[in-house]
Write an enzyme that holds these catalytic residues in place. Structure first.
Site, PDB file in Angstrom:
ATOM      1  N   LYS A  24       0.831  -1.279   0.206  1.00 51.92           N
ATOM      2  CA  LYS A  24      -0.239   0.415   0.248  1.00 51.92           C
ATOM      3  C   LYS A  24       0.842   1.535   0.317  1.00 51.92           C
ATOM      4  O   LYS A  24       1.930   1.531   0.504  1.00 51.92           O
ATOM      5  CB  LYS A  24      -0.860  -0.319   1.235  1.00 51.92           C
ATOM      6  CG  LYS A  24      -2.494   0.294   0.810  1.00 51.92           C
ATOM      7  CD  LYS A  24      -3.293  -0.264   2.427  1.00 51.92           C
ATOM      8  CE  LYS A  24      -4.806   0.998   1.937  1.00 51.92           C
ATOM      9  NZ  LYS A  24      -4.781   0.973   3.597  1.00 51.92           N
TER      10      LYS A  24
HETATM   11  O1  G3P Z   1      -7.434   1.793   5.173  1.00 51.94           O
HETATM   12  C1  G3P Z   1      -7.711   3.262   4.692  1.00 51.94           C
HETATM   13  C2  G3P Z   1      -9.190   3.808   4.838  1.00 51.94           C
HETATM   14  O2  G3P Z   1     -11.149   2.525   5.049  1.00 51.94           O
HETATM   15  C3  G3P Z   1      -9.543   4.618   6.722  1.00 51.94           C
HETATM   16  O3  G3P Z   1     -10.160   5.398   6.797  1.00 51.94           O
HETATM   17  O4  G3P Z   1     -11.973   5.258   8.488  1.00 51.94           O
HETATM   18  O5  G3P Z   1      -9.426   6.179   8.679  1.00 51.94           O
HETATM   19  O6  G3P Z   1     -11.399   7.171   7.131  1.00 51.94           O
HETATM   20  P1  G3P Z   1     -11.074   6.077   8.185  1.00 51.94           P
END
Ligand code: G3P
Length: 228
Positions: A85
């Site tokens: 990633k």
């Molecule tokens: O893993 C990436 C993403 O899904 C993060 O989500 O909830 O931190 O905006 P969030």
């Protein structure tokens, strides 16, 4: 649309995996940092992969191309199935291009616009993670961005798979599927909510209660027929 869980928590991942609906797991540094501070990150990622199999995205922490490539090489040495990633920055795109040349799959993260998605695809990204919730959080329209990206992908025949990420609720998941996202990576809570419907619970309760009543009536009828 395949489903991944976005988590580094073993209880959540174990439970979601037991439902048989997961095709993979995405993690990020924030999710790992939420766990016990004594966590052995490498061991945790290996444990996740042993349990779920399929896709596992592991994020690099370097912000320069050489550092990202060193980290990717290290990750692949102990988890050959990992998808690396990489953040959506110029140094990241150069790393994606090199990893693609080496045949190592990549997931470009922190994508917030169609323009960024097109750039990531041209660097050779295997996956592009579009963050819906964080766009909504700043008063923008995450689903609009995702639907634009899906439309461009359809029209241009772009090959990177689209991951709808940063999901906040089940309708994000439903709309991601409707717009043509290949994958949705959802927090455990969103997967739980997506599975629930009050009519399912009520329906099940009444099916079970009705059948219990039938069994009781049959028992009573049998007992009555035995009485001389
Ligand atoms: O893993 C990436 C993403 O899904 C993060 O989500 O909830 O931190 O905006 P969030």
């Amino acid at each position: 649309m395949r489903l991944f869980v976005d988590s580094a928590n073993m209880d959540e991942i174990r439970t979601a995996a037991s439902w048989g609906v997961l095709s993979g797991v995405t993690t990020n540094p924030t999710l790992l940092a939420k766990e016990d501070p004594t966590i052995d990150v490498r061991e945790r990622l290996l444990e996740i992969h042993r349990l779920v199999g399929g896709h596992i995205s592991v994020e690099v922490l370097s912000t320069d191309t050489a550092g990202m490539l060193r980290e990717a090489e290290d990750i692949i040495s102990w988890l050959p199935e990992a998808v690396i990633k990489i953040p959506m920055i110029p140094e990241g795109m150069a790393a994606v291009r090199e990893l693609t040349r080496q045949g190592i799959p990549t997931n470009v993260t922190l994508v917030f616009s169609p323009a960024q998605a097109i750039i990531a695809a041209n660097a050779g990204a295997s996956f592009v993670s579009v963050f819906l919730g964080r766009l909504d959080d700043i008063g923008s329209d995450g689903l609009r961005v995702l639907s634009d990206i899906c439309e461009i992908w359809e029209r241009q025949g772009m090959e990177s798979e689209i991951i709808a990420a940063s999901l906040r609720h089940p309708m994000h998941l439903v709309e991601a599927a409707r717009h043509g996202s290949d994958i949705a990576t959802a927090p455990f809570r969103v997967l739980q909510q997506a599975m629930k419907h009050p009519l399912t619970d009520l329906g099940l309760q009444s099916f079970l209660a009705d059948y219990r009543r039938l069994q009781e009536e049959q028992t009573r009828a049998r007992q009555a027929s035995l009485v001389p």
